[in-house]
Design a protein around this motif. Structure first.
Motif, PDB file in Angstrom:
ATOM      1  N   PRO A 101      16.532  25.106 -30.285  1.00 19.10           N
ATOM      2  CA  PRO A 101      16.852  24.202 -29.536  1.00 19.10           C
ATOM      3  C   PRO A 101      18.434  23.959 -28.989  1.00 19.10           C
ATOM      4  O   PRO A 101      18.368  23.629 -27.652  1.00 19.10           O
ATOM      5  N   ALA A 102      19.235  24.244 -29.448  1.00 22.06           N
ATOM      6  CA  ALA A 102      20.618  24.170 -28.963  1.00 22.06           C
ATOM      7  C   ALA A 102      20.784  25.132 -27.794  1.00 22.06           C
ATOM      8  O   ALA A 102      21.340  25.123 -26.817  1.00 22.06           O
TER       9      ALA A 102
ATOM     10  N   THR B  73      18.378  26.581 -26.115  1.00 25.73           N
ATOM     11  CA  THR B  73      17.637  26.249 -24.969  1.00 25.73           C
ATOM     12  C   THR B  73      18.170  24.896 -24.053  1.00 25.73           C
ATOM     13  O   THR B  73      18.193  25.207 -22.671  1.00 25.73           O
ATOM     14  N   ALA B  74      18.978  23.941 -24.823  1.00 24.45           N
ATOM     15  CA  ALA B  74      19.711  23.062 -24.053  1.00 24.45           C
ATOM     16  C   ALA B  74      20.732  23.817 -23.315  1.00 24.45           C
ATOM     17  O   ALA B  74      21.206  23.539 -21.923  1.00 24.45           O
TER      18      ALA B  74
ATOM     19  N   SER C  63      21.414  31.225 -22.697  1.00 20.48           N
ATOM     20  CA  SER C  63      22.487  30.303 -23.295  1.00 20.48           C
ATOM     21  C   SER C  63      23.916  30.830 -23.115  1.00 20.48           C
ATOM     22  O   SER C  63      24.622  30.130 -22.934  1.00 20.48           O
TER      23      SER C  63
ATOM     24  N   ASP D  23      18.375  17.572 -22.337  1.00 17.54           N
ATOM     25  CA  ASP D  23      17.703  17.023 -23.677  1.00 17.54           C
ATOM     26  C   ASP D  23      16.226  17.141 -23.862  1.00 17.54           C
ATOM     27  O   ASP D  23      15.820  17.164 -25.053  1.00 17.54           O
TER      28      ASP D  23
ATOM     29  N   ARG E 183      15.618  20.594 -25.126  1.00 16.24           N
ATOM     30  CA  ARG E 183      15.955  20.690 -26.379  1.00 16.24           C
ATOM     31  C   ARG E 183      14.811  19.906 -27.447  1.00 16.24           C
ATOM     32  O   ARG E 183      14.289  20.651 -28.360  1.00 16.24           O
TER      33      ARG E 183
ATOM     34  N   THR F 265      12.479  21.960 -30.289  1.00 17.38           N
ATOM     35  CA  THR F 265      12.422  21.450 -31.442  1.00 17.38           C
ATOM     36  C   THR F 265      11.019  21.336 -31.926  1.00 17.38           C
ATOM     37  O   THR F 265      10.509  21.618 -32.972  1.00 17.38           O
TER      38      THR F 265
END
Length: 226
Positions: free
Chosen positions: A102-103, A105-106, A151, A202, A205, A209
């Motif tokens: 998730p990190a 992806t953000a 990323s 957000d 993310r 998740t």
């Protein structure tokens, strides 16, 4: 400290200090051993150990060089270790994925270029309408790999790619046994892609998740039933 460990530490310090840079050739064995106050045998053992973890590259007839020291290269060793995992630890790999992906992806939502997002769309749409489990898992790996690369953090990307291997079998198992798993994967990938394309970090993310946690939750229940 063992003699070989001391030799490894001395070579490492030469690299950390900048005395030896990526791509540099090490001095001749006799000269380096004398300079570091080591026996030639201890130096050879240290070089052998550092070559196994891709810090040094021993070229027969040419000498020994410091590698590029790129994260992907150095983490290849970790990939080998992870491939030896036991089935009862696979949930722990998913737990780590749930933290990292998730990190990533953000971060990718903010950093990926329009062209890179288009490449992600092509990967998403390359999945056949009725894929085999193997095709689904291969597409899943490519999809997440492209996001990790987006990323902009090569260390994070390498960690995520290293974690892909130990969780592949569980993904295949889920695809074979859980009703609707293929449709769910496709839907969640689409949601992740759309959030990235809309630059909604957000949201991206959150969907990442949900995606990883869904597989983790299914696996946890499946293992409890066995």
């Amino acid at each position: 400290m063992a003699v070989t460990d001391a030799a490894i530490d001395k070579i490492k310090q030469m690299i950390v200090s900048g005395e030896l840079a990526p791509g540099d050739r090490l001095p001749k064995e006799a000269d380096l051993a004398e300079r570091l106050g080591l026996s030639r045998n201890s130096l050879r053992e240290a070089v052998r150990a550092l070559s196994l973890i891709n810090v040094l590259d021993v070229r027969q007839g040419d000498g020994t060089y410091v590698t590029s020291l790129e994260p992907r290269l150095l983490l290849d060793t970790m990939s080998f270790v992870l491939d030896l995992h036991r089935d009862d630890t696979v949930l722990q790999f998913f737990e780590v994925r749930r933290i990292l992906e998730p990190a990533a992806t953000a971060m990718a939502t903010k950093l990926m270029s329009d062209q890179e997002i288009e490449e992600l769309r092509v990967i998403l749409e390359s999945l056949p309408a009725e894929p085999t489990v193997e095709e689904l898992v291969a597409n899943d790996l490519r999809f997440h790999q492209r996001i990790a690369q987006g990323s902009g953090n090569s260390v994070l990307c390498s960690f995520i790619e290293s974690l892909s291997g130990p969780t592949t079998r569980a993904r295949i198992w889920r695809g074979l046994t859980q009703e609707g798993a293929m449709d769910k994967t496709r839907e969640q990938h689409t949601a992740i892609y759309e959030a990235i394309a809309a630059r909604q970090a957000d949201v991206a993310r959150s969907w990442a998740t949900v995606h990883v946690a869904g597989v983790e939750s299914w696996l946890r229940k499946a293992l409890e039933l066995d």
